[in-house]
Design a protein around this motif. Structure first.
Motif, PDB file in Angstrom:
ATOM      1  N   GLU A 134       3.470  -9.524 111.535  1.00 34.19           N
ATOM      2  CA  GLU A 134       4.509  -9.492 112.569  1.00 34.19           C
ATOM      3  C   GLU A 134       5.735  -8.671 112.157  1.00 34.19           C
ATOM      4  OE1 GLU A 134       4.035 -11.756 110.310  1.00 34.19           O
ATOM      5  OE2 GLU A 134       5.574 -13.311 110.207  1.00 34.19           O
ATOM      6  N   LEU A 135       5.792  -8.259 110.891  1.00 27.76           N
ATOM      7  CA  LEU A 135       7.040  -7.674 110.391  1.00 27.76           C
ATOM      8  C   LEU A 135       7.190  -6.195 110.752  1.00 27.76           C
ATOM      9  CD1 LEU A 135       7.152  -9.272 106.820  1.00 27.76           C
ATOM     10  CD2 LEU A 135       8.237 -10.084 108.922  1.00 27.76           C
TER      11      LEU A 135
ATOM     12  N   GLY B 257       8.269 -17.837 103.977  1.00 32.05           N
ATOM     13  CA  GLY B 257       8.758 -16.688 104.756  1.00 32.05           C
ATOM     14  C   GLY B 257       9.964 -16.979 105.612  1.00 32.05           C
ATOM     15  N   ASN B 258      10.139 -18.210 105.971  1.00 34.35           N
ATOM     16  CA  ASN B 258      11.295 -18.549 106.775  1.00 34.35           C
ATOM     17  C   ASN B 258      12.571 -18.156 106.022  1.00 34.35           C
ATOM     18  OD1 ASN B 258      13.500 -20.356 107.620  1.00 34.35           O
ATOM     19  ND2 ASN B 258      11.941 -20.876 109.126  1.00 34.35           N
ATOM     20  N   PRO B 259      13.402 -17.302 106.623  1.00 30.14           N
ATOM     21  CA  PRO B 259      14.536 -16.758 105.859  1.00 30.14           C
ATOM     22  C   PRO B 259      15.415 -17.794 105.166  1.00 30.14           C
ATOM     23  CG  PRO B 259      14.242 -15.518 107.867  1.00 30.14           C
ATOM     24  CD  PRO B 259      13.271 -16.661 107.945  1.00 30.14           C
TER      25      PRO B 259
ATOM     26  N   SER C 272       7.310  -8.347 100.982  1.00 31.05           N
ATOM     27  CA  SER C 272       7.207  -9.218 102.159  1.00 31.05           C
ATOM     28  C   SER C 272       5.802  -9.100 102.716  1.00 31.05           C
ATOM     29  CB  SER C 272       8.237  -8.799 103.214  1.00 31.05           C
ATOM     30  OG  SER C 272       9.515  -9.239 102.815  1.00 31.05           O
ATOM     31  N   THR C 273       5.316 -10.206 103.278  1.00 31.41           N
ATOM     32  CA  THR C 273       3.963 -10.165 103.850  1.00 31.41           C
ATOM     33  C   THR C 273       4.015 -10.636 105.294  1.00 31.41           C
ATOM     34  OG1 THR C 273       3.315 -12.450 103.364  1.00 31.41           O
ATOM     35  CG2 THR C 273       3.068 -10.851 101.579  1.00 31.41           C
TER      36      THR C 273
ATOM     37  N   VAL D 290       8.945  -9.314 114.109  1.00 32.57           N
ATOM     38  CA  VAL D 290      10.079  -9.891 113.383  1.00 32.57           C
ATOM     39  C   VAL D 290      10.588  -8.845 112.399  1.00 32.57           C
ATOM     40  CG1 VAL D 290      10.729 -11.669 111.699  1.00 32.57           C
ATOM     41  CG2 VAL D 290       9.208 -12.263 113.582  1.00 32.57           C
ATOM     42  N   LEU D 291      11.900  -8.642 112.407  1.00 33.45           N
ATOM     43  CA  LEU D 291      12.467  -7.690 111.440  1.00 33.45           C
ATOM     44  C   LEU D 291      12.309  -8.227 110.022  1.00 33.45           C
ATOM     45  CD1 LEU D 291      15.580  -6.294 113.264  1.00 33.45           C
ATOM     46  CD2 LEU D 291      13.870  -4.962 112.022  1.00 33.45           C
ATOM     47  N   ASN D 292      11.948  -7.348 109.115  1.00 32.60           N
ATOM     48  CA  ASN D 292      11.784  -7.739 107.712  1.00 32.60           C
ATOM     49  C   ASN D 292      13.164  -7.895 107.074  1.00 32.60           C
ATOM     50  OD1 ASN D 292      11.101  -8.120 105.083  1.00 32.60           O
ATOM     51  ND2 ASN D 292      10.381  -6.022 104.735  1.00 32.60           N
ATOM     52  N   SER D 293      13.794  -9.016 107.361  1.00 28.58           N
ATOM     53  CA  SER D 293      15.141  -9.248 106.822  1.00 28.58           C
ATOM     54  C   SER D 293      15.081  -9.814 105.401  1.00 28.58           C
ATOM     55  CB  SER D 293      15.909 -10.190 107.740  1.00 28.58           C
ATOM     56  OG  SER D 293      15.183 -11.392 107.929  1.00 28.58           O
ATOM     57  N   ASN D 294      13.986 -10.483 105.078  1.00 30.43           N
ATOM     58  CA  ASN D 294      13.912 -11.127 103.757  1.00 30.43           C
ATOM     59  C   ASN D 294      13.963 -10.125 102.613  1.00 30.43           C
ATOM     60  OD1 ASN D 294      13.830 -13.693 104.718  1.00 30.43           O
ATOM     61  ND2 ASN D 294      11.612 -13.921 104.577  1.00 30.43           N
TER      62      ASN D 294
ATOM     63  N   SER E 282       7.432 -12.917  99.776  1.00 27.93           N
ATOM     64  CA  SER E 282       7.946 -13.764 100.846  1.00 27.93           C
ATOM     65  C   SER E 282       6.847 -13.954 101.881  1.00 27.93           C
ATOM     66  CB  SER E 282       9.205 -13.121 101.450  1.00 27.93           C
ATOM     67  OG  SER E 282       9.119 -12.980 102.840  1.00 27.93           O
ATOM     68  N   ALA E 283       6.677 -15.187 102.310  1.00 31.39           N
ATOM     69  CA  ALA E 283       5.739 -15.596 103.375  1.00 31.39           C
ATOM     70  C   ALA E 283       4.284 -15.558 102.915  1.00 31.39           C
ATOM     71  CB  ALA E 283       5.937 -14.764 104.632  1.00 31.39           C
ATOM     72  N   GLY E 284       3.421 -16.029 103.793  1.00 36.43           N
ATOM     73  CA  GLY E 284       1.989 -16.024 103.507  1.00 36.43           C
ATOM     74  C   GLY E 284       1.590 -16.983 102.398  1.00 36.43           C
TER      75      GLY E 284
HETATM   76  P1  AMP Z   1       4.921 -17.618 107.121  1.00 37.20           P
HETATM   77  O1  AMP Z   1       5.332 -18.210 105.810  1.00 37.20           O
HETATM   78  O2  AMP Z   1       4.140 -16.388 106.977  1.00 37.20           O
HETATM   79  O3  AMP Z   1       4.267 -18.642 107.985  1.00 37.20           O
HETATM   80  O4  AMP Z   1       6.283 -17.229 107.865  1.00 37.20           O
HETATM   81  C1  AMP Z   1       7.208 -18.207 108.249  1.00 37.20           C
HETATM   82  C2  AMP Z   1       8.250 -17.670 109.169  1.00 37.20           C
HETATM   83  O5  AMP Z   1       9.055 -16.730 108.504  1.00 37.20           O
HETATM   84  C3  AMP Z   1       7.696 -16.929 110.381  1.00 37.20           C
HETATM   85  O6  AMP Z   1       8.508 -17.233 111.506  1.00 37.20           O
HETATM   86  C4  AMP Z   1       7.827 -15.479 109.996  1.00 37.20           C
HETATM   87  O7  AMP Z   1       7.890 -14.628 111.103  1.00 37.20           O
HETATM   88  C5  AMP Z   1       9.104 -15.499 109.211  1.00 37.20           C
HETATM   89  N1  AMP Z   1       9.121 -14.412 108.242  1.00 37.20           N
HETATM   90  C6  AMP Z   1       8.129 -14.113 107.421  1.00 37.20           C
HETATM   91  N2  AMP Z   1       8.431 -13.058 106.654  1.00 37.20           N
HETATM   92  C7  AMP Z   1       9.667 -12.665 107.005  1.00 37.20           C
HETATM   93  C8  AMP Z   1      10.519 -11.613 106.579  1.00 37.20           C
HETATM   94  N3  AMP Z   1      10.146 -10.758 105.634  1.00 37.20           N
HETATM   95  N4  AMP Z   1      11.726 -11.510 107.159  1.00 37.20           N
HETATM   96  C9  AMP Z   1      12.075 -12.377 108.133  1.00 37.20           C
HETATM   97  N5  AMP Z   1      11.319 -13.389 108.567  1.00 37.20           N
HETATM   98  C10 AMP Z   1      10.111 -13.531 108.033  1.00 37.20           C
END
Ligand code: AMP
Ligand code: MG
Length: 408
Positions: A183-184, A294-296, A179-180, A196-200, A244-246
């Motif tokens: 905020e996690l 990143g959006n769950p 996960s990236t 934000v909790l790293n739920s992904n 996930s994300a970024g």
């Molecule tokens: P991003 O793709 O980085 O713009 O993230 C999109 C959304 O997904 C943001 O609201 C993040 O806070 C959320 N998000 C990113 N990574 C995770 C994660 N590992 N678990 C839960 N939510 C996440």
């Protein structure tokens, strides 16, 4: 941007079954057989009795009732090679015992008067009745399971019956999960404002396991180049890497650039699907790299539609997508043209037809709707209006046990 179908076909064309390994039979459950297997012996290995009763000569039994002298006893486990059924005689025999020489039929005990010394048969006898013939199930040397077979309890039983303690199966992929995001925070901390909790990581690990893979949790890469390089390098040692994300167009979205720097070849970025558009797929050598949004909800839907099929293919599965069927929409659905829209739905069956109704608010950020969904309805890219009463394609999402109407 690639279409939903192009994305999936590019991915599936980029992955092959991994090599095979031999695992103990109990461990083989749920795995995919990696070789054709030939029967090492006949099944059954010898002619034997299908009933508890008497082994007889059918020619002795032309007129009923007939009285026969009992000259022996063959329980299951006896060899029977010292016994022979002579004319006018019978051998008491139990289910599974090898047939004695001379006999050509078995009479079930319930069709006789019983007896240890002699017996009387009350029913006519057909030659060959209640006999299991050597090799009638599987003949020695024939292929009884083909490469690609999923090892379920019936396959386990057959493998065990042929004494196969070790089974060649396709390897399970190791799947690194990264996960990236700055905020996690990890589970166990209460998130402060903006955190934000790293739920992904956790739902991805569960999805990987459910798909047969071995999850390797890499934790969190912070939104800086050095941390991305370190963690992505680690992830590229696995058979598959999922991030996930970024991966969108934000200022802190580094995943694609750093992957390119590490030598990954990006096959596409952005799929015509909603939720889940900003998804990238790359190959680093032969290692597939999935960069999921990143959006769950997007993470889970893109895993389901694109990663899961790849993991199944790598394990030798032939069927890599869940069963699809038609369901009638309960409500009107509208969408923009150009992208496939995935609608999270609840499902019910009425007679022969399935009906799909919205599982809740469909905005990507609504997680609860994902929890409540029983199916994913796929609205094709071209259309913009889908009226209540129209049929659309749906597939089950996750467990669908609760959809069986009648429960004991
Ligand atoms: P991003 O793709 O980085 O713009 O993230 C999109 C959304 O997904 C943001 O609201 C993040 O806070 C959320 N998000 C990113 N990574 C995770 C994660 N590992 N678990 C839960 N939510 C996440
Ligand atoms: Mg981010």
């Amino acid at each position: 941007m690639v279409s939903f179908e192009q994305a999936r076909s590019t991915i599936l064309a980029s992955v092959q079954p991994l090599g095979s390994e031999r695992v103990s039979l109990p461990e083989a459950a749920g795995r995919v057989l990696a070789e054709d297997l030939a029967a090492p012996w006949n099944m059954p290995a010898w002619d034997n009795s299908a009933m508890d009763g008497y082994a007889v000569r059918a020619a002795d039994c032309g007129t009923i009732p007939v009285r026969l002298t009992v000259t022996g006893f063959l329980p299951a486990g006896a060899r029977g090679d010292d016994l022979r059924v002579e004319p006018g005689c019978a051998v008491r025999i139990m289910t599974g015992a090898p047939l004695p020489a001379g006999c050509d039929a078995v009479v079930p005990v319930e069709d006789t008067e019983g007896g240890q010394q002699e017996t009387t048969l009350r029913e006519p006898v057909q030659k060959g009745q209640h006999i299991r013939l050597r090799g009638e199930d599987v003949t020695v040397g024939t292929i009884f399971l083909r490469s690609g077979a999923i090892i379920r309890p019936p396959e386990i039983n057959m493998l065990a019956s042929f004494g196969m303690a070790l089974v060649p199966v396709f390897r399970r992929p190791t799947v690194a999960i990264l996960s990236t995001g700055d905020e996690l925070v990890e589970l166990g901390r209460t998130p402060g404002t903006g955190e934000v909790l790293n739920s992904n990581t956790l739902s991805l690990a569960a999805s990987v396991r459910e798909a047969g893979g071995i999850p390797l949790i890499l934790g969190i890469a912070r939104d800086n180049r050095d941390n991305h390089i370190e963690k992505l390098k680690q992830g590229l040692k696995a058979d598959v890497l999922i991030t996930s994300a970024g991966v969108s167009a934000g200022d802190c979205d580094l995943v694609r650039d750093v992957l390119a720097e590490l030598g990954a070849d990006q096959l596409f970025w952005k799929i015509g699907i909603k939720p889940g558009g900003p998804t990238a797929f790359a190959l680093h050598g032969a290692t597939p790299v999935f960069s999921l949004p990143g959006n769950p909800v997007s993470t889970m839907i893109t895993f389901e539609e694109f990663v899961r099929p790849a993991l199944l293919r790598m394990q030798g599965h032939r069927r890599v997508v869940r069963p699809r069927f038609k369901a009638v929409l309960r409500e009107d659905q509208t969408k923009k043209p150009g992208k496939v829209q995935i609608v999270r739905v609840r499902l019910e069956r009425d007679g022969e037809r399935w009906y799909a109704s919205s599982a809740g608010k469909q905005q990507t950020a609504i997680l609860k709707t994902m929890v409540d969904a029983e199916g994913l309805a796929v609205l094709p890219a071209e259309g913009t209006r889908f009226a209540a009463g129209e049929e659309v394609e749906v597939h089950f999402y996750g467990s669908h046990i609760e959809l069986v109407e009648e429960q004991p």
